[in-house]
Design an enzyme around this catalytic site. Sequence first.
Site, PDB file in Angstrom:
ATOM      1  CG  ASP A   1      -5.534   7.714   4.954  1.00 46.66           C
ATOM      2  OD1 ASP A   1      -6.460   8.370   4.430  1.00 46.66           O
ATOM      3  OD2 ASP A   1      -5.706   6.654   5.594  1.00 46.66           O
TER       4      ASP A   1
ATOM      5  CG  ASP B   1      -1.893   5.028   5.051  1.00 42.88           C
ATOM      6  OD1 ASP B   1      -1.722   3.929   5.604  1.00 42.88           O
ATOM      7  OD2 ASP B   1      -2.987   5.420   4.602  1.00 42.88           O
TER       8      ASP B   1
ATOM      9  CE  LYS C   1      -3.251   2.547   3.019  1.00 43.68           C
ATOM     10  NZ  LYS C   1      -4.102   2.515   4.238  1.00 43.68           N
TER      11      LYS C   1
ATOM     12  CG  ASP D   1      -9.858   7.183   7.014  1.00 46.29           C
ATOM     13  OD1 ASP D   1      -8.811   7.193   6.326  1.00 46.29           O
ATOM     14  OD2 ASP D   1      -9.877   7.347   8.248  1.00 46.29           O
TER      15      ASP D   1
ATOM     16  NE  ARG E   1     -10.780  -1.359   3.818  1.00 49.03           N
ATOM     17  CZ  ARG E   1     -11.324  -1.550   5.007  1.00 49.03           C
ATOM     18  NH1 ARG E   1     -12.471  -2.194   5.111  1.00 49.03           N
ATOM     19  NH2 ARG E   1     -10.720  -1.111   6.095  1.00 49.03           N
TER      20      ARG E   1
ATOM     21  CD  GLU F   1      -6.750   5.137   2.645  1.00 46.38           C
ATOM     22  OE1 GLU F   1      -7.741   5.194   3.401  1.00 46.38           O
ATOM     23  OE2 GLU F   1      -5.601   4.887   3.053  1.00 46.38           O
TER      24      GLU F   1
ATOM     25  CE  LYS G   1      -6.544   8.336   8.392  1.00 41.05           C
ATOM     26  NZ  LYS G   1      -7.166   7.200   9.090  1.00 41.05           N
TER      27      LYS G   1
HETATM   28  N1  BES Z   1      -4.234   4.250   6.990  1.00 38.65           N
HETATM   29  C1  BES Z   1      -5.388   3.941   7.778  1.00 38.65           C
HETATM   30  C2  BES Z   1      -5.087   2.909   8.854  1.00 38.65           C
HETATM   31  C3  BES Z   1      -4.241   3.391   9.982  1.00 38.65           C
HETATM   32  C4  BES Z   1      -4.829   3.955  11.098  1.00 38.65           C
HETATM   33  C5  BES Z   1      -2.889   3.229   9.948  1.00 38.65           C
HETATM   34  C6  BES Z   1      -4.061   4.368  12.150  1.00 38.65           C
HETATM   35  C7  BES Z   1      -2.118   3.647  10.994  1.00 38.65           C
HETATM   36  C8  BES Z   1      -2.690   4.200  12.108  1.00 38.65           C
HETATM   37  C9  BES Z   1      -6.502   3.386   6.901  1.00 38.65           C
HETATM   38  O1  BES Z   1      -6.549   3.899   5.629  1.00 38.65           O
HETATM   39  C10 BES Z   1      -7.775   3.734   7.580  1.00 38.65           C
HETATM   40  O2  BES Z   1      -8.049   4.887   7.695  1.00 38.65           O
HETATM   41  N2  BES Z   1      -8.534   2.716   8.008  1.00 38.65           N
HETATM   42  C11 BES Z   1      -9.764   2.922   8.657  1.00 38.65           C
HETATM   43  C12 BES Z   1     -10.761   1.957   8.076  1.00 38.65           C
HETATM   44  C13 BES Z   1     -12.180   2.222   8.516  1.00 38.65           C
HETATM   45  C14 BES Z   1     -12.677   3.529   7.963  1.00 38.65           C
HETATM   46  C15 BES Z   1     -13.051   1.081   8.036  1.00 38.65           C
HETATM   47  C16 BES Z   1      -9.564   2.670  10.150  1.00 38.65           C
HETATM   48  O3  BES Z   1      -8.823   1.753  10.495  1.00 38.65           O
HETATM   49  O4  BES Z   1     -10.109   3.420  10.942  1.00 38.65           O
HETATM   50 ZN    ZN Z   2      -4.783   4.581   4.854  1.00 37.83          ZN
HETATM   51 MN    MN Z   3      -7.649   5.721   5.565  1.00 43.89          MN
END
Ligand code: BES
Ligand code: ZN
Ligand code: MN
Length: 501
Positions: free
Chosen positions: A273, A291, A268, A350, A354, A352, A280
């Site tokens: 992000d 990210d 990824k 968010d 996947r 994104e 966020k």
């Molecule tokens: N890049 C984030 C995941 C992340 C969160 C990495 C905190 C490092 C620290 C990812 O893109 C994300 O935002 N995931 C969301 C998914 C949710 C919206 C289903 C998450 O984990 O909150």
């Molecule tokens: Zn992300």
């Molecule tokens: Mn995200």
Amino acid sequence: MEIKAEVREFYDIDVEALVVAIFEGEKTDQGFLKELDERSGQLLGQIVGTEEMRGRPSDIVYLHQPGNIRSKRLLLVGAGKAANLSVDSVSRYAGTAARFLRSKGVRSMALCRRSSLDLASGAQAAVEGVLMGLFEPDQYKTSEKEERQIDRLVLVTSESGSEDIINRAISHGRIIGEAVNFARGLSNEPSCVLTPTELANRAGQTAEQFGLTIDVLDEAKMKELGMGALLGVARGSDEPCKLIVLRYTGAPPGGTSENGNLVAIVGKGITFDSGGISIKPADGMERMKYDMSGAAATLAVMRAIAQLKPPVNVVGLMPTSENMPSGHAYKPGDVLRAMSGKTIEVINTDAEGRLILADAITYARKLGATRIIDLATLTGAVSIALGSVYAAILGNDQKLVDEVRKAADAAGERIWQLPMDEPYRDLIKSDIADIKNSGGRYAGTITAAYFLREFAETTPWAHLDIAGTAWESDKKPHSAKGPTGMAIRTLIKFVCEGSRT
Ligand code: BES
Ligand code: ZN
Ligand code: MN
């Protein structure tokens, strides 16, 4: 840094500091420690076993003029219980020693062989530990920059005839340690510097330097291929997205391993992000420049295997984009059509990672990948499940998952398998499309993996969620705080030793 093996007595090494690991409960009345105790004028016996040096991993004792020993400094470092010794503990105490000695202005150090690991694994782990330990994320500092340097490392052994084995291990350790630090440098780059375009440039330089083939798909090409998921994420950003494809061809044509096997590593590469329209919170958002750590790891693995030259074929894919809110951005409720033809309802912009991985996984299959491993800072939920200690692994093929776990064990990294039973699939069912991109708060790491699984289809696939482990928020005795380079050593090990089938 000059690194070399010396078959010589520990008291006769010409370096500024000699490093000796001490195990928990160890006594100075026998073996190596007895000899060291005698040479140091019984200094050792007065220290080892006291509160100052019990052999715990955080224990450290620095001695000046340690008696009848050629080096002028002796550093004792706790190494934990001898029975728990692993490549991880060796690399940690080596890193701890290197960081400590550098902070004292020492320029040359020697590590005595104390571990029961085989010679090569122990030496390689020590070199990796020292190189990783000395990494500093201070590229942008103009003051208080770490200017001190250790420029000579000696690995000491008394086993004659072992120089060749150790020198080979040193060379591997150097390649791997440098690859890990290279990726950590990329993860540290601010997103204003490391845009998707710049990541493609860095990949191009790496390909050129180490002899890999590179292909960078631009947005026009991706449109042609129907990569609606990756393009959908990129829409909110002024920076164009890319799909970077690196190839390493190591399997000899006509040789025994030429049976059509192609390992794909997919990382990824979200260079920032923000969350997009599902934005966020501000607190900690600056961290989201990392990210792209999965993509950085992919590049680092490709760089290392280009030097280690295992007899396998590997393709590294780095889908890379920013995730930004704007008038052009994709929105919750949108439906995207992925390259595989599947339609995706966007619940949360968010989620994104996947989406960009989905198209890259489909593209890997199109390239003929017979096994796919993706790695991503994919979910916050993985930190809730496993903290910053273990990365999660999930997959559709237990044999592949087991091979990656085995590689992780051998490389000294911690990964833990989470379940993927069928009932979890229900959480990503959409009312209006084939699948939705968020399964909500429960089992977030598993539902994210289930989403990816839909795109791996029948190809053996494993997924590493490194969101909790790719960034260390506290400085450690063996390592600076910041990006860790998680999973790189595991994947190099996997490609070099575990991917022949
Ligand atoms: N890049 C984030 C995941 C992340 C969160 C990495 C905190 C490092 C620290 C990812 O893109 C994300 O935002 N995931 C969301 C998914 C949710 C919206 C289903 C998450 O984990 O909150
Ligand atoms: Zn992300
Ligand atoms: Mn995200």
